[in-house]
Design a protein around this motif. Structure first.
Motif, PDB file in Angstrom:
ATOM      1  N   LEU A  46      55.162   2.703  35.096  1.00  0.00           N
ATOM      2  CA  LEU A  46      53.997   2.260  34.262  1.00  0.00           C
ATOM      3  C   LEU A  46      54.295   2.202  32.862  1.00  0.00           C
ATOM      4  CD1 LEU A  46      50.931   4.321  36.035  1.00  0.00           C
ATOM      5  CD2 LEU A  46      51.584   1.564  36.426  1.00  0.00           C
ATOM      6  N   ALA A  47      55.077   3.173  32.493  1.00  0.00           N
ATOM      7  CA  ALA A  47      55.779   3.308  31.125  1.00  0.00           C
ATOM      8  C   ALA A  47      56.390   2.028  30.582  1.00  0.00           C
ATOM      9  CB  ALA A  47      56.175   4.615  30.684  1.00  0.00           C
ATOM     10  N   GLN A  48      57.343   1.684  31.553  1.00  0.00           N
ATOM     11  CA  GLN A  48      58.048   0.352  31.406  1.00  0.00           C
ATOM     12  C   GLN A  48      57.159  -0.644  31.352  1.00  0.00           C
ATOM     13  OE1 GLN A  48      60.583   1.008  34.765  1.00  0.00           O
ATOM     14  NE2 GLN A  48      61.939   2.408  33.644  1.00  0.00           N
ATOM     15  N   ALA A  49      56.128  -0.630  32.037  1.00  0.00           N
ATOM     16  CA  ALA A  49      55.112  -1.975  31.874  1.00  0.00           C
ATOM     17  C   ALA A  49      54.207  -2.102  30.762  1.00  0.00           C
ATOM     18  CB  ALA A  49      54.184  -1.801  33.123  1.00  0.00           C
ATOM     19  N   GLY A  50      54.470  -1.069  29.827  1.00  0.00           N
ATOM     20  CA  GLY A  50      53.632  -1.042  28.587  1.00  0.00           C
ATOM     21  C   GLY A  50      52.301  -0.340  28.514  1.00  0.00           C
TER      22      GLY A  50
END
Length: 312
Positions: A46-50
């Motif tokens: 989720l963090a990598q998805a922004g």
């Protein structure tokens, strides 16, 4: 086998199509992703998805009550509860479903499987499910409430049966009372969360106001039923306690009457049982019969007096 953070994904752009596990990076706009909440990889993806850290914390928190939070620009967070129908679990230990809409992507997370979402996924496979992201949100809400209603509905008959049972087991009502209180803990804030969602009405759900209003009415009706059942249980318990008290009082009164009747007899038998010289009738063979006759007359007179004075 290590469980995967990814459960399922569906795109609602140019029809409804199932998606594969997402690669690190942005998620596909117009798609619904369903993730396992209690795995660290979910947070990383989720963090990598922004997704902002505050939204990730909310959607992955261990213990949260139902709530709605507008995140601006049409984005929102919605946390709901549903009955836990997994094998070996108590339904009133309600499971949490979190929905985050951010940047055109709908993300839902779970810790335990939800039959409501399982039904939607099965319908999508069969080509009968929702056809856009707004419909996904509405259908999740409706199916969660359907199962809560199915769980709560039999309580009325159980309470009524306990009310009619003269020697009802109070532990049944106590167990129901605890389960209903646990349900009410989450159902009341769930109603407020839906009301806040309708009041805010994000653009994603602008065409679903009527369905959301029906969902809000449903959870309000469930809350009213739970409150009624709790009041009904309280009345039945009061009635059972009153009936038990009456029974104890009646038995105590009966024992008091019996004790009162035999008190003079006990006094006379105790008095005549004193083993000292001078006791009357010791040398008469008719003394015992005469004494028994006196006892019968005495009891008869006592019963007549008790009836006259309306003690019996």
């Amino acid at each position: 086998m290590t469980p995967s953070f990814f459960i399922d994904a569906w795109s609602f752009v140019d029809g409804v199509t199932q998606l594969a596990e997402p690669e690190p990076g942005p998620l596909v706009p117009g798609a619904w992703y369903h993730f396992q909440r209690d795995l660290e990889e979910t947070e990383h993806r989720l963090a990598q998805a922004g997704i902002p850290a505050s939204a990730i914390d909310s959607v992955l928190a261990d213990d949260t009550r139902p709530r709605f939070e507008s995140l601006g620009n049409g984005n929102f967070l919605l946390i709901l509860r549903g009955v836990n129908l997994n094998q070996g679990e108590q339904p009133d230990d309600m499971l949490s479903i979190r929905m985050l809409f951010y940047g055109g992507v709908l993300i839902s997370t779970r810790k335990l499987p939800s039959r409501a979402i399982a039904d939607i996924r099965r319908e999508l496979v069969e080509g009968k499910g929702p056809d856009d992201l707004g419909a996904v949100v509405v259908e999740i809400i409706e199916k969660l409430h359907e199962r809560i209603e199915d769980f709560v509905e039999p309580f009325d008959a159980i309470i009524a049966a306990q009310e009619e049972e003269p020697d009802a087991d109070n532990s049944v009502l106590m167990s129901l009372n605890k389960r209903l209180i646990k349900l009410r803990r989450f159902l009341k804030p769930q109603r407020y969360a839906l009301d806040a969602l309708i009041e805010s009405l994000p653009p994603l759900l602008s065409d679903d106001r009527f369905d959301l209003a029906n969902a809000s009415d449903t959870v309000r009706r469930i809350n009213e039923s739970v409150d009624f059942y709790l009041e009904h249980i309280g009345m039945v318990q009061q009635y059972q306690a009153h009936r038990h008290t009456e029974k104890v009082n009646r038995n105590t009164y009966l024992l008091s009457i019996i004790s009162g009747v035999f008190l003079p007899i006990s006094f006379l038998t105790g008095l005549l049982g004193v083993n000292i010289g001078g006791m009357p009738g010791v040398d008469s063979p008719m003394a015992f019969a005469a004494f028994c006759g006196i006892m019968v007359v005495l009891v008869t007179v006592e019963m007549w007096l008790l009836k006259r004075w309306r003690f019996i």
